[in-house]
Scaffold this motif. Sequence first.
Motif, PDB file in Angstrom:
ATOM      1  N   PHE A  91      -2.106  94.375  13.623  1.00 26.29           N
ATOM      2  CA  PHE A  91      -0.977  94.340  14.556  1.00 26.29           C
ATOM      3  C   PHE A  91       0.100  93.379  14.048  1.00 26.29           C
ATOM      4  O   PHE A  91       1.295  93.628  14.215  1.00 26.29           O
ATOM      5  N   ASP A  92      -0.342  92.291  13.440  1.00 28.75           N
ATOM      6  CA  ASP A  92       0.594  91.307  12.901  1.00 28.75           C
ATOM      7  C   ASP A  92       1.433  91.921  11.781  1.00 28.75           C
ATOM      8  O   ASP A  92       2.647  91.697  11.703  1.00 28.75           O
ATOM      9  N   ILE A  93       0.790  92.708  10.937  1.00 32.05           N
ATOM     10  CA  ILE A  93       1.518  93.382   9.857  1.00 32.05           C
ATOM     11  C   ILE A  93       2.508  94.391  10.437  1.00 32.05           C
ATOM     12  O   ILE A  93       3.661  94.478  10.008  1.00 32.05           O
ATOM     13  N   ALA A  94       2.047  95.147  11.434  1.00 32.12           N
ATOM     14  CA  ALA A  94       2.922  96.131  12.079  1.00 32.12           C
ATOM     15  C   ALA A  94       4.125  95.446  12.716  1.00 32.12           C
ATOM     16  O   ALA A  94       5.262  95.932  12.627  1.00 32.12           O
ATOM     17  N   LEU A  95       3.870  94.303  13.327  1.00 31.56           N
ATOM     18  CA  LEU A  95       4.953  93.544  13.955  1.00 31.56           C
ATOM     19  C   LEU A  95       5.939  93.039  12.905  1.00 31.56           C
ATOM     20  O   LEU A  95       7.159  93.060  13.112  1.00 31.56           O
ATOM     21  N   GLY A  96       5.403  92.621  11.774  1.00 37.87           N
ATOM     22  CA  GLY A  96       6.263  92.166  10.682  1.00 37.87           C
ATOM     23  C   GLY A  96       7.139  93.286  10.150  1.00 37.87           C
ATOM     24  O   GLY A  96       8.321  93.078   9.846  1.00 37.87           O
ATOM     25  N   LEU A  97       6.571  94.477  10.059  1.00 39.99           N
ATOM     26  CA  LEU A  97       7.340  95.635   9.595  1.00 39.99           C
ATOM     27  C   LEU A  97       8.454  95.977  10.584  1.00 39.99           C
ATOM     28  O   LEU A  97       9.596  96.239  10.188  1.00 39.99           O
ATOM     29  N   ALA A  98       8.106  95.965  11.864  1.00 40.28           N
ATOM     30  CA  ALA A  98       9.104  96.279  12.893  1.00 40.28           C
ATOM     31  C   ALA A  98      10.216  95.235  12.919  1.00 40.28           C
ATOM     32  O   ALA A  98      11.385  95.556  13.163  1.00 40.28           O
ATOM     33  N   SER A  99       9.845  93.989  12.639  1.00 45.05           N
ATOM     34  CA  SER A  99      10.830  92.902  12.652  1.00 45.05           C
ATOM     35  C   SER A  99      11.700  92.902  11.403  1.00 45.05           C
ATOM     36  O   SER A  99      12.741  92.240  11.375  1.00 45.05           O
ATOM     37  N   ALA A 100      11.250  93.625  10.386  1.00 48.00           N
ATOM     38  CA  ALA A 100      11.964  93.612   9.107  1.00 48.00           C
ATOM     39  C   ALA A 100      13.165  94.548   9.084  1.00 48.00           C
ATOM     40  O   ALA A 100      13.865  94.631   8.079  1.00 48.00           O
ATOM     41  N   GLU A 105      20.610  97.694  12.738  1.00 53.15           N
ATOM     42  CA  GLU A 105      20.019  98.882  13.353  1.00 53.15           C
ATOM     43  C   GLU A 105      19.921  98.686  14.860  1.00 53.15           C
ATOM     44  O   GLU A 105      19.979  97.565  15.368  1.00 53.15           O
ATOM     45  N   SER A 106      19.745  99.779  15.561  1.00 51.10           N
ATOM     46  CA  SER A 106      19.731  99.751  17.022  1.00 51.10           C
ATOM     47  C   SER A 106      18.580  98.907  17.561  1.00 51.10           C
ATOM     48  O   SER A 106      17.409  99.220  17.329  1.00 51.10           O
ATOM     49  N   PHE A 107      18.925  97.842  18.287  1.00 50.64           N
ATOM     50  CA  PHE A 107      17.877  97.012  18.885  1.00 50.64           C
ATOM     51  C   PHE A 107      17.189  97.760  20.019  1.00 50.64           C
ATOM     52  O   PHE A 107      16.003  97.555  20.287  1.00 50.64           O
ATOM     53  N   GLN A 108      17.926  98.650  20.662  1.00 49.31           N
ATOM     54  CA  GLN A 108      17.350  99.449  21.744  1.00 49.31           C
ATOM     55  C   GLN A 108      16.197 100.309  21.229  1.00 49.31           C
ATOM     56  O   GLN A 108      15.211 100.539  21.932  1.00 49.31           O
ATOM     57  N   ALA A 109      16.319 100.762  19.993  1.00 45.40           N
ATOM     58  CA  ALA A 109      15.249 101.562  19.393  1.00 45.40           C
ATOM     59  C   ALA A 109      14.162 100.676  18.794  1.00 45.40           C
ATOM     60  O   ALA A 109      12.991 101.066  18.727  1.00 45.40           O
ATOM     61  N   THR A 110      14.540  99.489  18.360  1.00 47.00           N
ATOM     62  CA  THR A 110      13.581  98.566  17.743  1.00 47.00           C
ATOM     63  C   THR A 110      12.672  97.913  18.776  1.00 47.00           C
ATOM     64  O   THR A 110      11.484  97.683  18.519  1.00 47.00           O
ATOM     65  N   LEU A 111      13.218  97.629  19.958  1.00 45.08           N
ATOM     66  CA  LEU A 111      12.478  96.889  20.979  1.00 45.08           C
ATOM     67  C   LEU A 111      11.139  97.522  21.356  1.00 45.08           C
ATOM     68  O   LEU A 111      10.125  96.810  21.434  1.00 45.08           O
ATOM     69  N   PRO A 112      11.072  98.841  21.593  1.00 43.64           N
ATOM     70  CA  PRO A 112       9.762  99.430  21.933  1.00 43.64           C
ATOM     71  C   PRO A 112       8.721  99.225  20.841  1.00 43.64           C
ATOM     72  O   PRO A 112       7.542  98.986  21.139  1.00 43.64           O
ATOM     73  N   GLU A 113       9.143  99.318  19.575  1.00 37.81           N
ATOM     74  CA  GLU A 113       8.212  99.081  18.466  1.00 37.81           C
ATOM     75  C   GLU A 113       7.693  97.648  18.497  1.00 37.81           C
ATOM     76  O   GLU A 113       6.495  97.401  18.336  1.00 37.81           O
ATOM     77  N   LEU A 114       8.602  96.718  18.702  1.00 38.55           N
ATOM     78  CA  LEU A 114       8.214  95.312  18.741  1.00 38.55           C
ATOM     79  C   LEU A 114       7.241  95.046  19.888  1.00 38.55           C
ATOM     80  O   LEU A 114       6.226  94.359  19.714  1.00 38.55           O
ATOM     81  N   MET A 115       7.543  95.611  21.043  1.00 40.43           N
ATOM     82  CA  MET A 115       6.720  95.342  22.221  1.00 40.43           C
ATOM     83  C   MET A 115       5.320  95.928  22.091  1.00 40.43           C
ATOM     84  O   MET A 115       4.328  95.276  22.431  1.00 40.43           O
ATOM     85  N   ILE A 116       5.229  97.157  21.578  1.00 39.88           N
ATOM     86  CA  ILE A 116       3.905  97.781  21.482  1.00 39.88           C
ATOM     87  C   ILE A 116       3.026  97.051  20.466  1.00 39.88           C
ATOM     88  O   ILE A 116       1.812  96.912  20.654  1.00 39.88           O
TER      89      ILE A 116
END
Length: 203
Positions: A91-100, A105-116
């Motif tokens: 999950f930490d790696i996935a979070l790092g990818l989403a944060s990268a 880019e659209s934060f509105q689209a990024t936010l769901p990825e970050l939250m999940i």
Amino acid sequence: MTAVLPIKYDPTSKTISLEESVPLSSTKDFQIEVSQINTLYSDFIKTNSELPPPPTKEAFTQNLSMMVKKMHESAVLLMRQKSFEEAAKKFDIALGLASARSKFESFQATLPELMICLIGRCDAYTNAGFFVEALEDAEVLILLGSTIPDNHLRRGICKLNLGDFVTAKSDFERGLAFNSKHPILLKLYDICKKLIDEENGDV
């Protein structure tokens, strides 16, 4: 008289930084702003255009989304296998990818990825017994979604396991304010009340 900011520019790395003479202890917020400027400029250079692209769906990096999704699915599988520490790492790696993602880019689209991803890591930490780490994630989740009952539930569980019964009870109360029939919140709220009564010698 115009004030001169104590910053310098490095043409090689194309970054700005504080002058060495500036005491770091007194410029924490300024350092954060400098770091943010460098990140934005770095992302802008990568666009290879005169202007940053608008934050549209078309400009959203789908390949990165696929990588996040695959890493998240791998972490979920580990959760089902009760390999919670390993799941937390995924999950930490996935979070790092989403944060990268590029900050353009659209934060509105990024936010769901970050939250999940953050939800997954928080739950993995909790199940692994890493309540301090889980609490940090729960705090962020509440900042991102303060009206979501399960976010208050997550923080309350961390506080409960860390022995902070009073604030845990408050978290469960906040969660119940958004869903008064949430079965787990109701159960843990009652447990907290009993523990507090026992501490106070009321039982």
